[in-house]
Design a protein around this motif. Structure first.
Motif, PDB file in Angstrom:
ATOM      1  N   LEU A 170      -2.523  -5.515  -6.013  1.00  0.00           N
ATOM      2  CA  LEU A 170      -3.315  -4.489  -5.089  1.00  0.00           C
ATOM      3  C   LEU A 170      -4.004  -2.927  -6.111  1.00  0.00           C
ATOM      4  CD1 LEU A 170      -3.903  -3.561  -2.227  1.00  0.00           C
ATOM      5  CD2 LEU A 170      -2.229  -3.275  -2.153  1.00  0.00           C
ATOM      6  N   ALA A 171      -2.455  -3.411  -7.017  1.00  0.00           N
ATOM      7  CA  ALA A 171      -2.547  -2.221  -8.091  1.00  0.00           C
ATOM      8  C   ALA A 171      -3.686  -1.883  -9.095  1.00  0.00           C
ATOM      9  CB  ALA A 171      -1.405  -2.179  -8.756  1.00  0.00           C
ATOM     10  N   ALA A 202      -3.368   6.029  -9.438  1.00  0.00           N
ATOM     11  CA  ALA A 202      -4.959   6.294  -9.440  1.00  0.00           C
ATOM     12  C   ALA A 202      -5.729   5.135 -10.549  1.00  0.00           C
ATOM     13  CB  ALA A 202      -4.909   7.591  -9.566  1.00  0.00           C
ATOM     14  N   THR A 203      -6.733   5.416 -10.158  1.00  0.00           N
ATOM     15  CA  THR A 203      -7.589   5.147 -11.592  1.00  0.00           C
ATOM     16  C   THR A 203      -7.571   5.483 -12.674  1.00  0.00           C
ATOM     17  OG1 THR A 203      -9.080   5.309  -9.798  1.00  0.00           O
ATOM     18  CG2 THR A 203      -9.819   5.083 -11.557  1.00  0.00           C
ATOM     19  N   GLU A 243       1.099  -1.076  -0.041  1.00  0.00           N
ATOM     20  CA  GLU A 243      -0.288   0.091   0.280  1.00  0.00           C
ATOM     21  C   GLU A 243       0.740   1.445   0.140  1.00  0.00           C
ATOM     22  OE1 GLU A 243      -2.497  -0.648   3.088  1.00  0.00           O
ATOM     23  OE2 GLU A 243      -4.184  -1.469   2.471  1.00  0.00           O
ATOM     24  N   ARG A 250      -6.767  -2.749  -8.237  1.00  0.00           N
ATOM     25  CA  ARG A 250      -7.770  -2.641  -7.986  1.00  0.00           C
ATOM     26  C   ARG A 250      -7.858  -1.006  -7.479  1.00  0.00           C
ATOM     27  NH1 ARG A 250      -6.415  -6.778  -4.178  1.00  0.00           N
ATOM     28  NH2 ARG A 250      -7.589  -8.731  -4.100  1.00  0.00           N
ATOM     29  N   ARG A 251      -6.884  -0.736  -7.033  1.00  0.00           N
ATOM     30  CA  ARG A 251      -6.512   0.792  -7.712  1.00  0.00           C
ATOM     31  C   ARG A 251      -6.993   1.129  -8.605  1.00  0.00           C
ATOM     32  NH1 ARG A 251      -2.558   4.079  -3.755  1.00  0.00           N
ATOM     33  NH2 ARG A 251      -3.523   2.210  -1.969  1.00  0.00           N
ATOM     34  N   LEU A 290       2.367   1.871  -3.131  1.00  0.00           N
ATOM     35  CA  LEU A 290       1.361   2.664  -4.312  1.00  0.00           C
ATOM     36  C   LEU A 290       1.102   3.866  -4.033  1.00  0.00           C
ATOM     37  CD1 LEU A 290       0.903  -0.864  -5.021  1.00  0.00           C
ATOM     38  CD2 LEU A 290      -1.831  -0.274  -5.324  1.00  0.00           C
ATOM     39  N   ASP A 291       1.104   3.969  -2.651  1.00  0.00           N
ATOM     40  CA  ASP A 291       1.309   5.881  -2.748  1.00  0.00           C
ATOM     41  C   ASP A 291       2.438   6.427  -3.040  1.00  0.00           C
ATOM     42  OD1 ASP A 291      -1.264   5.176  -1.450  1.00  0.00           O
ATOM     43  OD2 ASP A 291      -0.663   4.854   0.405  1.00  0.00           O
TER      44      ASP A 291
END
Length: 285
Positions: free
Chosen positions: A69-70, A51-52, A42, A72-73, A45-46
């Motif tokens: 995880l990416a 982002a979308t 997480e 999903r984001r 990714l931050d």
């Protein structure tokens, strides 16, 4: 840790088959691993501002993290390409994506040391605990940078100082004692921050801008010492190679010796909790 003389060496065999052998173990233990490691994914990714709608590359994804995880984001409007050298690891990653109903992630067999992606093809690139295993990290970092769009971000995680992974140290020490394996090459004591400094310098040398690093703790937990020792034997390529031609009695003895060394990490309820320390880093093209 050095494999026994009768086992193929990493140079002879290559990383793909080594990781193929432990893929089933990683499938078994991925909930344990990800409960501890999700905070690292997480944060990566931050740091990469995933982002979308973005297109993301995950290098050395293993059984699919942080690729899933990416995915999903970024959502249906975006996409993730995830690569690894192990075909069996990738099979498990595909299974996990299918079970989660994800259609925006593609998995492919690829050596991170020989990437062949078009320049500027990704908004973000991720690599969790894979960079330091590459034979030529400087060139790999330069190749990663080329795959990014201008302003795109790369985020990675590496292990901190040598003592930041206590279980790995214990596992190696027990193996050396049992089988009289050669001691690791002596290294100069690492100072706090040396890993961050080295990684930041390597990224800057590769051309990344706005490079930043930070430390992050994560704790692995098992129900009991027996579960912890089984985990070690299931997920470590080095230990799997070591025990290829060893007897079941030797394997049992190894587990007994390792369990004896877990005392400092045993909680009152019998659970084993082992803290680890990682370094996250990010930079932009």
């Amino acid at each position: 840790m050095n494999p026994p003389s009768s086992a193929p060496t990493p140079d002879e065999e290559g990383p793909g088959p080594q990781w193929d052998r432990v893929a089933a173990g990683w499938k078994t233990w991925w909930p344990t691993i990800e409960r501890a490691a999700q905070c690292v994914s997480e944060r990566m990714l931050d740091l990469a501002d995933v982002a979308t709608g973005q297109r993301v590359l995950d290098i050395a994804t293993g059984i699919g993290e942080p690729a899933l995880l990416a995915a999903r984001r970024v959502g249906p409007a975006g996409g993730v390409v995830a690569t690894d050298v192990s075909s069996r690891m990738l099979e498990i990653a595909r299974e996990r994506a299918a079970l989660a109903g994800m259609s925006n992630v593609d998995f492919g067999l690829a050596d991170a040391a020989q990437m062949d992606f078009p320049e500027g093809g990704f908004d973000a690139v991720l690599c969790r605990w894979g960079v330091t295993y590459l034979p030529d990290p400087p060139n790999a970092l330069a190749a990663i940078r080329r795959t990014l769009v201008p302003g795109g971000a790369f985020a990675t995680a590496v292990w901190a100082e040598a003592d930041s992974r206590p279980l790995a140290d214990l596992a190696q020490a027990v193996a050396r004692d049992m089988f009289d394996l050669p001691a690791p090459q002596a290294q100069a004591p690492s100072r706090a921050g040396s890993v961050e400094d080295a990684l930041a310098k390597a990224m800057i040398h590769a051309g990344f801008a706005d490079v930043r690093t930070e430390r992050l703790g994560l704790t692995l937990e098992w129900a009991c010492a027996d579960a912890c020792t089984q985990y070690v034997l299931d997920v470590s390529p080095d230990l799997v190679a070591l025990f290829l031609d060893r007897s079941s009695a030797q394997r049992a003895e190894y587990r007994h010796r390792l369990a004896d060394r877990l005392g400092p990490y045993l909680a009152a309820d019998g659970r084993v909790r082992i803290p680890n320390l990682t370094v996250c880093a990010a930079g932009r093209r």
